[in-house]
Structures are given as structure tokens and as C-alpha cells.
Design an enzyme around this catalytic site. Structure first.
Site, PDB file in Angstrom:
ATOM      1  N   CYS A 109     -19.828 -18.006  14.650  1.00  0.00           N
ATOM      2  CA  CYS A 109     -20.139 -16.682  14.102  1.00  0.00           C
ATOM      3  C   CYS A 109     -18.956 -15.742  14.231  1.00  0.00           C
ATOM      4  CB  CYS A 109     -21.364 -16.111  14.809  1.00  0.00           C
ATOM      5  SG  CYS A 109     -22.892 -17.037  14.516  1.00  0.00           S
ATOM      6  N   CYS A 112       2.938   2.896  -4.839  1.00  0.00           N
ATOM      7  CA  CYS A 112       3.316   2.843  -6.257  1.00  0.00           C
ATOM      8  C   CYS A 112       2.122   3.308  -7.103  1.00  0.00           C
ATOM      9  CB  CYS A 112       3.730   1.420  -6.636  1.00  0.00           C
ATOM     10  SG  CYS A 112       4.131   1.230  -8.394  1.00  0.00           S
ATOM     11  N   CYS A 166       9.576   0.888  -8.168  1.00  0.00           N
ATOM     12  CA  CYS A 166       8.764   0.012  -7.320  1.00  0.00           C
ATOM     13  C   CYS A 166       9.428  -1.356  -7.218  1.00  0.00           C
ATOM     14  CB  CYS A 166       7.356  -0.120  -7.894  1.00  0.00           C
ATOM     15  SG  CYS A 166       6.291  -1.266  -6.985  1.00  0.00           S
ATOM     16  N   CYS A 213       5.375  14.098  -7.192  1.00  0.00           N
ATOM     17  CA  CYS A 213       4.096  14.290  -7.873  1.00  0.00           C
ATOM     18  C   CYS A 213       3.419  12.982  -8.242  1.00  0.00           C
ATOM     19  CB  CYS A 213       4.278  15.142  -9.121  1.00  0.00           C
ATOM     20  SG  CYS A 213       5.331  14.378 -10.384  1.00  0.00           S
ATOM     21  N   CYS A 257     -20.132  15.583  -4.923  1.00  0.00           N
ATOM     22  CA  CYS A 257     -20.096  15.338  -3.473  1.00  0.00           C
ATOM     23  C   CYS A 257     -18.676  15.496  -2.974  1.00  0.00           C
ATOM     24  CB  CYS A 257     -20.630  13.941  -3.167  1.00  0.00           C
ATOM     25  SG  CYS A 257     -20.639  13.547  -1.405  1.00  0.00           S
ATOM     26  N   CYS A 289     -11.348   7.267   1.788  1.00  0.00           N
ATOM     27  CA  CYS A 289     -10.185   6.598   1.200  1.00  0.00           C
ATOM     28  C   CYS A 289     -10.376   5.094   1.277  1.00  0.00           C
ATOM     29  CB  CYS A 289      -8.914   7.009   1.929  1.00  0.00           C
ATOM     30  SG  CYS A 289      -7.414   6.221   1.292  1.00  0.00           S
ATOM     31  N   CYS A 347     -12.882  15.981   3.186  1.00  0.00           N
ATOM     32  CA  CYS A 347     -13.423  16.809   2.102  1.00  0.00           C
ATOM     33  C   CYS A 347     -12.405  16.842   0.973  1.00  0.00           C
ATOM     34  CB  CYS A 347     -13.730  18.214   2.621  1.00  0.00           C
ATOM     35  SG  CYS A 347     -14.225  19.376   1.320  1.00  0.00           S
ATOM     36  N   HIS A 393     -15.860  21.193   8.593  1.00  0.00           N
ATOM     37  CA  HIS A 393     -15.743  22.651   8.602  1.00  0.00           C
ATOM     38  C   HIS A 393     -14.829  23.064   7.452  1.00  0.00           C
ATOM     39  CE1 HIS A 393     -17.787  23.313  12.478  1.00  0.00           C
ATOM     40  NE2 HIS A 393     -17.274  22.134  12.810  1.00  0.00           N
TER      41      HIS A 393
END
Length: 1107
Positions: free
Chosen positions: A768, A842, A860, A871, A928, A933, A941, A965
Site C-alpha cells: 500500500c 514559459c 525558452c 509581462c 469565487c 495554483c 485570493c 483577510h
């Protein structure tokens, strides 16, 4: 005032605390000294150890000196016991503190040599008797520090009392004098120079009057009488009766032992050779200078006070060539200015007094080199020709020592001269040979002299002083040699010859016993023993072997004859019977080896017949010993003894070799060992194999393992049972270890086949464990690799993450397949690289790498496509030379495709960026705000980037469960505002916004890409909601998101548009004081709250800006 018992208890308590709580050495010693100085007897002062009994049983001797020596040995043993106790009370105990070995030489010579030593160790806790020593019981994990400290304190106190008693510094010696009577017998006298004589009443009265008169004559003289003269026999009798004189002080007289008042023996009482130079009143010995140095070098006699004594023969010469020290009475040379002993200066008055008392004639002088007495007119010594004032040459012993030949006739200053003041004759204490030379070793046996004798003077070169002719010496005839001298001379010659023969034999490999025995047997002085041993001894040994064989044959014949007569067999035996008897006799004949014959020959001293009988007895004794070991064939025993040269061990090895042959063949064969059959009828054989193969600690553990394997309902494997038995001897515990249930598959496995993580106590079977982590590595995130039972630990903490994966890596290396383990390492490496600020994802292929360049254009390494490092947009040539904001403005104004996408493309390009790993998602923030991630599993948030957590770090927070918060400008709060209110906020701050869709865009349905949960799967798709007029072609939800992004991009504070309820609620949320003053109107109150809120609570620091 506290009683002595209370004082003892208080001092003991304080000292014990200092002993086991890390007190200083000064504090512990002060406590021990306080206990030792209390005026209490040992039976009342010591509670744990039997101090009085130990002192009585370990003190022996007929006088005070011997008793103190025995107490010194007891003190030494207590010092060792004290170290054992201090080791137990020390927090850093030695590694082997649990045992005390008897074979320790220090333990044998000290603790084991006294009575009561092991009883003290038992009080420490060493109560378990072992074959080689003492130890703590097995169930005792730690010593009783309080008990050990109490016993150690008493041991230290008793040792200190004994030391003070030996040094005569004990404050209350009467307690020990009561239990040891010999300590009461102290030295009697007024000073160390006095001796005690018993006398009658008349002599006592006259002595007392004379003593007082002598005391008035001079204070510098000893208290005593110079008028009485006693023989040495009376003086010795006086010292033997010191005890009786001590009991009756009225019958005591005190006499000085100065040279002028008491006769003493001329020669030393120990060596009986040299002249007396020192008298010791403590030892009652008259010693020469060398005997005094050696006798008083012993530590117990080093403190004795001795008195210098001048011989009657030398007194005349000392009068002019020496002077007496006023302080220590040492006789010094006339050239010495300071005393050799006390280093006090010579006094002129004393010197003049001595010169007046002694005659001033100076007729002869003694040479300092050879001690010969020369005439006063001689400048050089008549023997060694050294000047009169020359010092004695340094002694440089050589090996072998110089032994000058014995002079043929007595010469002045040499042995035999009656006028010589030093006798060079001395008797060897080992061989009683009378030596006539001052050598350091005996001329006969080469053993050292009891005391070092002065070496013969080495002739020095002629002195530059003018030579004066020596006085003529009349020659004397040599005395006739007496019988003893002749006997000693012959004994010396024979001994030297034997020693030389032994040394020659050792060079040739012949033992001293063989040389001595061969010399006795050979008898011929012309034949050397080594040559005889080489040529004649082998024949003699063969003769001994023949004698032994013939003796054994005769004994067999005698036995057979006796048996025949007993049975009444009168007829002669047949021919066949005679052959059988001859064969039986030949089989029983003792064949002796030369080594056995040689050993018997040496034991018999060279007697051949005696050696044969001794060899036969030795052979029969060895055969009997072998038969007692189980080898009944006597003929075989005789044969192996002959092959092993009579050695029983060698013969035993030869007899055992055929028995071990099957074992040797099995050991050295290439066939594998057969498995252990637990159902074999011979249980001891199984236990022996378990001991040999699995190295179990004891025979009992083997029997325990075998009984567990033979249980009917026990599906145990042999290896599992052996491993469990090696760890414990408890049967029930072993059964629990062998039957562990896996919480996942509910199967039963032994403990050694279960796997567990270091973060929890859960255990699962190896299958297991492997399956869970294989799935986690292939299909899940690195943070999902936790315990499959309790899902611990929470690895969001970076510190726990590193320590957890460092131990998990070792476990997965053994159970995972190579490609799965390699994938695990790849994910673990990416997790570590994400934390590097130079790490980039990338935007084309989601490949991550570290970029060290300064340019915005990045290529890349995986897909070879380029993107902007800041950006993260696909790189275009128009971006070169422009900032990311300028490039976005240009793209909105000039790119037709971008214009056709409208605000949906804007929201996509300005989507969600993970604050932990900086991975970008081309998604809108949606409804929501909780976002997880997919790369690093960081929960945050999407409006303000603040983390979501279950354990809040804010002290005043009362929310339980998963929450975050949010600041007041977060989309979490502003998404509830109407679009018109958001537009008013932008208009108040002069920020332009779109209300109409760009030309060419599709209207009717919202095209913003968002993440949706469809059947438990996360998918990215268009919103698809109905658009509203005046919302720039977006649905109302995404149009609000567009307006809030402008508010956040320009850092606009929404507080000025708060109504009264929202203002009060925001002040309470961010803990701003909202107390209303007395008589304060609404406008003033709300204006003050707004000002305090905007000044005290800043906007969110993690909210995405400049979009």
C-alpha cells in the site's frame, strides 16, 4: 543552640545537595570537612556505611606505625570507592557505569583487598552478582542519585578522617583510639634525640637532679645526662619496654644519644659492614650513610628525624677537619661554609668552642677518592696519587662492573689491613660468597649487592703539584688460605664455568637444563656438554625408548601369565593362539617419541632407568586422560601421543579430526545450506542451527523462536520471528509485533514489513505504501505526497517541507520503481526552483528555467519560443524599446485582432498570477475568489493575492475554517457594487473606461475565459453569459471585474463612496476606533471615521496594480 545531631543533619543535607546538583568542589569539600570535624563517634556519625566495623576489621598491627599503615591502605580503597560514587552522581556518567569488573587491577588491589568494600558498592546499587564483577539490576535504568550521594558523602568523610588521623591532625582522635587500642601508643620523650630507660627509684631521683643541673648549664644542649654510660644491650632493652615505661612515668629517665654520652655499635646494624653515621630514634637503628638513604627512602619512614653520629675512630680526625652544625648537629667538612642538611651558616663561636674542646693535633688525613688515611706530611695520596684537597671523582658505572683482582697480600688501605677504617669485605645475601672487592655485584652469582658500594677509584693523570716521595710500606706475608675461602673459590670457579657453558648453549639453541644435565651425565671435563648432547644424547634417548617398550612387553607377558594360572590353563597354547598373543602384545607395546624421552630424561636428572620409568608413567597418565574424554581405544591413543610428541592437546586434535571430517566436508562444499526444518525431532539441533545462522543472543531466545514457529494458528515466517525475538524476549509483545494490521488493505503483516512516515505514527504495509506514493508522484502534486491514513503533515510550511522530503526521499528510493523515483526527484527539484526569484515559466509550453539575463526578451530552452520576461506576453517586434504598459497601450490601439477580442482579451491578458510561484493563468477572476495554483498548490485570493489558511495569524480574528483577510479595495468587496457606482468612483478620479464594445467584436455572449468545475474536473472555457447594454460587450460580472481592475490599477481608495453602514462596518473590520462623541452630529462623526480609516488603514499591498 542546635544539637550535634541537628548540626550533622543540616551539614549532610547541604553537602548531599552540592554533590548531586553540580555544586563546586570547594562547597563539597567544605561540607565533607564539616562532617568530619563534628565531635561524634563513627557509629553515630555514619548511617549508611558501617564505618566503625570497617575501621576495626581493616586495622591491624602490633604498634602504632603498623596500624597507621593499614589505615592508609583503607584510605586508598575509600578513595577508589569515592570515585565510583562521584561517577554515578555526575550527570555525564561514563559509558560503562552499570558494571564493576573484578579483573580490574586497581579494584583488586584496593577495594577488593579490604573488608566491607563490596558492601559499599552494594549501597551504591551494584547488587547484581555477575561472573566477572558486580552490576546494577536489569530493571534499574538510572541510579538512585540521592542514595548514592548520601553514601558517597560518608565515604569521603571517613577518608578525610583517616587522613587526618594518619597526619595526627584529627580534632577528636579519642573516638578512634577507643576502638583501635594500638593508636594510643605514641612516642615518649621530650625531644627526638632522647631515648627512655627504666630505672629504680634511687637512680630516678639522681637522674632528675642531674637533669635540672644539665638544663641550667646551657640551653643549646639536649636535655639529659652525660655522666651515665649504658651499653647498647641496655638501650635495646629499654626500647623494647616502651609500653611499660609509658604506663609508669615515675620510673622514666631521659638520656641524650649524643656521641659523648652513649656507646653505640661501630658498624651499621643493617649491613654490619660500614661505620655508623646516623642514628634514628624512631626506628631504633644505627645506620651507615647508604643504609640510611635507602632505609628512609620508604614513604612511611621519610619523616623520621635522624641524628648524625661520629665514630670513635674518626672523632680525632673530625676535630680538625670538620665542624658540627648548631641547628641539626650534622658533621660538615671544614671547607663547607653552609650546612649540607639545613643550609645554616657556620658560626665562629661554635667553631672555636669545638676547637677548644678537641685536641689541635693534625697528624693524618683521609683521601676523598679512595678513603686511605695518609700521613700529615703527604701532599698526594699514597694509593691513588690524588692531591689532598681534591674532591671525590664522579661515579660512572659501567657494564659489566670492574672487579679488580684480589690482592695477594694486605696493603695499607686495602682488605686485610687492620688499620684501614673502611672494610671492603661483604657477604652476598644470595649465594653467601665472601667478596673482597668493593664491586656492585657478587663475583660468584653476578647478582646485585644489597646496597651500592663505592666503585674503585679511577686513576687520574698526575697532578701538577710537585710529587713528594711516599712513605715506605713494609711488605707483609700473605696469610694462609683457610677452608671456607678455598670452598668459596672453587664454588665460584664451578659457577662461572657453568654460566659460560649455559651461555654457549643458548647461542646454539640448547636449554640450560640440557646443559646442566649433560654436564652431569658426561662427567668428562674435556668434553663440552653441547657436543655431547649433539652426538651422544640421541643414542641415549633411543635407549630410553627401547627400555620403555621392553618394560611394557614384560608387563603384558606377566599379566597374561597371571591370567592363565588363574584360569587353571595348564596346557600349552596352540600355535595360532601364540600368534594371536604375539599380535596382541605388539599392538600394546608403548612406542615412545624422542621428545617424551628427552623430557623424562631431564626430569630424572640424567638417570636412564629412572627416566624410562618416568616416561612410562607419564604415557599411561596421558592415555588415561584421553580415555576419560571418550576415546577408549588405548592403542590409538598411544599412537597419536607418539605422533604429537607427548602433547595431549595435539593428540586430542588428531583424535577429533576424523570425527570432524563430515562437518568439514559440509562446510567447504559448494552446495547451499539446507533450510532449517522446524519439525525435526531433534529440537536441540534446530536451536544450535538458529544460534549459528541467525546469531540469536541466547539459548532461551532460540527455544522461544522455535515455540512460536510451532504454534498451529501462527502464519509466521522464520526470518520475521527471528528478527522479533532478537528485539525482545516478551512472548506477548512478540505476538503483537508479528500481527500488525494494515489500515488500508486490512491485511495482517509483521512489524518489519510495515512502512511508516516520520511525521506520524501510522503504519501501512509495503504494498500500500508503494502504490500510494506511485500514484501521488505520477498524477498529483508534490504537496499531495503525505500519509495515506491521516494526511499528515501539513507541508505548506517551508521548514517542515524540507525536513519531511529529506527523510521521505530515503524511503521512496527503496520502494519506488526507477522511472517513478526519477519523476519524484524532478518535481522536488521544480518545487525548489520556484522559490528562486530568477525562475521563469514559459508562457508557451509551461517549461520552467532560471534566467539570468537583463533583456526583456526571453527564449525558452524547451520550445524555442520567445516571450517577455516581465509581462509574460508573446514577444513581438513592437515590444522592443517599449515598456510593458506602453506595449499594451499600443496593442489596444493598433492590433485589429486584439480590438476584435475587446475587453475579454484585456481580462485574459491581465489574468491571475500566483504570488508564490509567479505562474500566470489567462483566466478572469470570476465569482469565487479562492484560487489554488496547479503548480505549487498555493491557495490565495485572486483579487488581492492574500493567502487562504485555516490557522489565522491575526490575534483578534475569531473566524474558524478556511478564510482570508481582504483589504477594502479588493474585488472580494467591490464586486458587490453596482457598475454605476464603480463608474462614479472612476469619474471622481478622472479615469476613463469603456461602455461600448470595440468595433468588430461579437456581441450577445460574454467571451471571457474562466475556470469551471465540470464533474470534478477543472476546465477552462468561455463565460457564455448574456451581455448588457453599456457594459462594453461583457456580462455584468466581468464588467464589474473590468472596472475594479481599473480602480486597482490606479490605486483608487473606495472609502469616500462608503455609506454610513459600510463605513462603520469597515472601521470595525479593520479595528478602527468608532466611538461617537457626546453631542456629535452625524456629518462630523462620519467625516472623522472616514479620515481615520483612510489614514490608519492603507490599501492592500498585494493587490495587482498598473494593469
Amino acid at each position: 543552640m542546635a544539637s550535634l545531631s541537628e548540626q550533622l543533619q543540616e551539614v549532610r543535607s547541604h553537602a548531599e545537595v552540592c554533590l548531586y546538583s553540580g555544586g563546586t568542589v570547594v562547597e563539597v569539600r567544605a561540607g565533607v570537612m564539616a562532617v568530619a570535624n563534628l565531635p561524634l563517634p563513627p557509629c553515630s556519625k555514619y548511617r549508611h556505611i558501617a564505618a566503625e566495623t570497617m575501621v576495626i576489621e581493616n586495622s591491624f598491627g602490633s604498634n602504632r606505625k603498623e596500624t597507621l599503615a593499614s589505615l592508609q591502605r583503607l584510605s586508598t580503597a575509600l578513595n577508589i570507592l569515592e570515585k565510583y560514587g562521584c561517577n554515578l552522581t555526575n550527570p555525564n556518567r561514563p559509558k560503562y557505569w552499570r558494571t564493576v569488573k573484578h579483573n580490574n587491577p586497581v579494584f583488586r588491589a584496593t577495594v577488593d583487598a579490604i573488608q566491607g568494600g563490596r558492601a559499599v558498592l552494594c549501597l551504591y546499587g551494584y547488587s547484581n552478582q555477575q561472573p566477572d564483577g558486580l552490576s546494577f539490576p536489569d530493571d534499574v535504568m538510572e541510579p538512585d542519585v540521592g542514595q548514592v550521594a548520601s553514601v558517597t558523602l560518608e565515604v569521603m568523610s571517613l577518608r578525610m578522617e583517616l587522613d587526618m588521623l594518619i597526619k595526627e591532625a584529627h580534632p577528636h582522635p579519642e573516638f578512634y583510639e577507643r576502638i583501635i587500642p594500638t593508636l594510643r601508643h605514641k612516642d615518649v620523650g621530650l625531644n627526638t634525640d632522647a631515648v627512655v630507660y627504666p630505672s629504680s627509684s634511687s637512680s630516678s631521683s639522681s637522674s632528675s637532679s642531674s637533669s635540672s643541673a644539665g638544663h641550667r648549664e646551657g640551653q643549646a644542649k639536649s636535655l639529659g645526662f652525660s655522666h651515665h654510660q649504658h651499653s647498647s644491650r641496655e638501650s635495646n632493652h629499654c626500647h623494647r619496654s616502651l609500653s611499660s615505661a609509658h604506663q609508669s612515668p615515675k620510673s622514666i629517665q631521659v638520656f641524650s644519644t649524643s656521641p659523648s654520652s652513649t656507646k653505640h655499635p661501630e658498624n651499621c646494624t643493617i649491613c654490619r659492614i660500614f661505620i655508623v653515621s646516623t642514628h634514628c630514634p624512631s626506628c631504633v637503628q644505627w645506620l651507615c650513610q647508604e643504609c640510611d638513604r635507602q632505609y628512609h627512602s620508604y614513604p612511611e619512614r621519610s619523616g623520621h628525624h635522624r641524628t648524625s653520629v661520629t665514630s670513635s675512630k674518626n672523632r680525632k680526625s673530625h676535630s680538625s677537619s670538620s665542624w658540627h652544625c648548631l641547628h641539626c648537629t650534622k658533621v660538615n667538612s671544614v671547607q663547607d661554609v653552609l650546612c649540607e642538611v639545613c643550609e645554616h651558616p657556620r658560626l665562629a663561636s661554635v667553631s672555636s668552642a669545638v676547637d677548644e674542646a678537641q685536641p689541635a693535633t693534625n697528624t693524618e688525613w683521609r683521601c676523598k677518592s679512595c678513603t686511605v688515611v695518609n700521613a700529615a706530611s703527604s701532599i698526594l695520596c699514597e694509593v691513588c696519587e690524588r692531591p689532598r684537597l681534591a674532591t671525590r671523582p664522579p661515579m660512572t658505572p659501567t657494564h659489566p662492573p670492574i672487579t679488580p683482582p684480589r690482592p695477594p697480600a694486605p696493603v695499607m688501605g686495602m682488605p686485610g689491613d687492620p688499620d684501614s677504617q673502611v672494610s671492603y669485605c661483604w657477604v652476598c645475601q644470595f649465594c653467601t660468597y665472601l667478596n673482597y672487592s668493593p664491586a656492585t655485584v657478587c663475583e660468584m652469582c653476578d647478582l646485585a649487592r644489597p646496597e651500592p658500594a663505592p666503585l674503585p677509584a679511577r686513576l687520574c693523570p698526575p697532578s701538577p703539584v710537585r710529587r713528594v716521595p711516599a712513605l715506605s710500606i713494609k711488605s707483609k706475608d700473605p696469610p694462609p688460605e683457610d677452608t671456607d675461602s678455598r670452598r668459596q673459590r672453587l664454588m665460584k670457579d664451578d659457577g662461572l664455568k657453568l654460566i659460560q657453558l649455559i651461555r654457549d648453549g643458548e647461542k646454539k639453541g640448547v636449554s640450560p637444563e640440557e646443559v646442566y644435565t649433560g654436564m652431569r651425565v658426561a662427567g668428562d671435563a674435556s668434553t663440552l656438554p653441547c657436543e655431547w648432547l649433539k652426538t651422544e644424547l640421541p643414542l641415549l634417548l633411543d635407549q630410553i625408548c627401547i627400555l620403555v617398550a621392553s618394560s611394557s612387553v614384560h608387563s603384558i607377558i606377566d599379566n597374561n601369565t597371571t591370567t592363565e594360572h588363574t584360569n587353571g590353563l595348564c596346557e600349552s597354547p596352540s600355535e595360532d593362539a601364540g600368534k594371536e598373543a604375539d599380535a596382541g602384545q605388539e599392538g600394546s607395546v608403548v612406542q615412545l617419541s624422542r621428545a617424551e624421552a628427552k623430557q623424562a630424561w631431564l626430569t630424572a636428572g640424567g638417570d636412564t632407568e629412572r627416566a624410562a620409568r618416568q616416561a612410562l608413567r607419564n604415557r599411561h597418565a596421558k592415555v588415561k586422560e584421553l580415555c576419560s574424554l571418550g576415546f577408549d581405544d588405548e592403542s590409538q591413543c598411544h599412537e597419536v601421543l607418539r605422533q604429537s610428541c607427548g602433547e595431549v592437546r595435539g593428540a586430542l586434535a588428531l583424535l577429533q579430526r576424523p570425527l570432524l571430517e563430515p562437518f568439514h566436508q559440509r562446510m567447504w562444499s559448494d552446495k547451499p545450506e539446507p533450510p532449517i526444518d522446524i519439525h525435526h525431532p531433534d529440537k536441540q539441533r534446530i536451536c544450535r542451527r538458529l544460534l549459528a545462522v541467525y546469531n540469536l543472543p541466547s539459548w532461551g531466545r532460540c527455544e522461544l523462536a522455535l515455540s512460536l514457529l510451532l504454534e498451529r494458528s501462527a502464519p509466521y515466517c522464520l526470518e520475521d520471528v527471528v528478527q522479533a525475538v532478537q528485539e525482545s524476549h516478551d512472548r506477548e509483545f512478540i505476538k503483537r509485533v508479528l500481527a500488525k494490521e494494515c489500515p488500508i488493505c486490512l491485511s495482517v503483516f509483521p512489524h518489519n514489513k510495515m512502512q511508516s512516515l516520520t511525521s506520524c505514527q501510522c503504519s501501512v504495509c509495503c504494498g500500500c505504501f508503494q502504490q500510494h506514493f506511485t500514484i501521488a508522484v505520477r498524477d498529483k502534486h508534490i504537496r499531495d505526497m503525505v500519509c495515506p491514513v491521516c494526511w499528515e503533515p501539513d507541508i505548506n510550511d517551508p521548514e517542515h517541507l524540507n525536513s519531511y522530503f529529506s527523510t521521505l526521499d530515503i524511503q521512496l528510493r527503496e520502494c519506488l520503481e526507477p522511472e517513478v523515483y526519477e519523476l519524484f526527484h524532478k518535481k522536488l527539484t521544480e518545487q525548489a526552483l520556484i522559490k528562486d526569484p530568477k525562475f521563469l515559466w514559459c508562457s508557451h509550453c509551461s517549461y520552467g528555467f532560471i534566467y539570468d539575463g537583463d533583456q526583456l526578451k526571453v527564449t525558452c530552452f524547451q520550445c524555442r519560443n520567445s516571450f517577455c520576461a516581465q509581462c509574460k506576453k508573446t514577444w513581438e517586434s513592437q515590444h522592443a524599446g517599449l515598456s510593458c504598459e506602453q506595449y499594451q497601450s499600443w496593442k489596444r490601439e493598433n492590433d485589429p485582432q486584439y480590438q476584435r477580442q475587446g475587453l475579454a482579451g484585456y481580462l485574459r491578458d491581465n489574468g491571475i498570477t500566483c504570488p508564490n510561484c509567479r505562474f500566470q493563468y489567462a483566466l478572469s477572476k470570476g465569482g469565487c475568489m479562492h484560487f489554488c495554483c496547479s503548480q505549487c498548490r498555493y491557495q490565495f485570493c485572486s483579487g488581492c493575492n492574500n493567502p487562504f489558511h485555516t490557522t489565522c495569524a491575526v490575534d483578534q480574528c475569531s473566524v474558524s475554517g478556511l478564510h482570508a483577510h481582504h483589504p477594502r479595495d479588493c474585488l472580494f468587496y467591490l464586486r458587490d457594487w453596482e457598475p454605476g457606482r464603480l463608474q462614479a468612483l472612476l469619474q471622481n478620479n478622472v479615469v476613463a473606461f469603456n461602455t461600448n464594445p470595440p468595433p468588430g467584436t461579437q456581441t450577445g455572449l460574454c467571451g471571457v475565459i474562466e475556470q469551471k468545475d465540470e464533474g470534478g474536473q477543472q476546465s477552462d472555457s468561455a463565460c457564455g453569459a448574456q451581455t448588457q447594454p453599456g457594459h462594453a460587450g461583457l456580462c455584468e460580472k466581468h464588467y464589474r471585474e473590468y472596472l475594479v481592475s481599473l480602480i486597482n490599477g490606479h490605486s483608487i481608495d473606495p472609502a469616500p463612496l462608503f455609506n454610513a453602514n459600510e463605513l462603520v462596518l469597515a472601521c470595525r473590520r479593520y479595528q478602527v476606533e468608532d466611538t461617537r462623541g457626546d453631542g456629535q452630529d452625524d456629518f462630523t462623526y462620519y467625516s472623522r471615521l472616514l479620515e481615520k480609516l483612510m489614514n490608519e488603514v492603507p490599501l492592500g499591498d498585494k493587490v495587482p496594480r498598473k494593469k
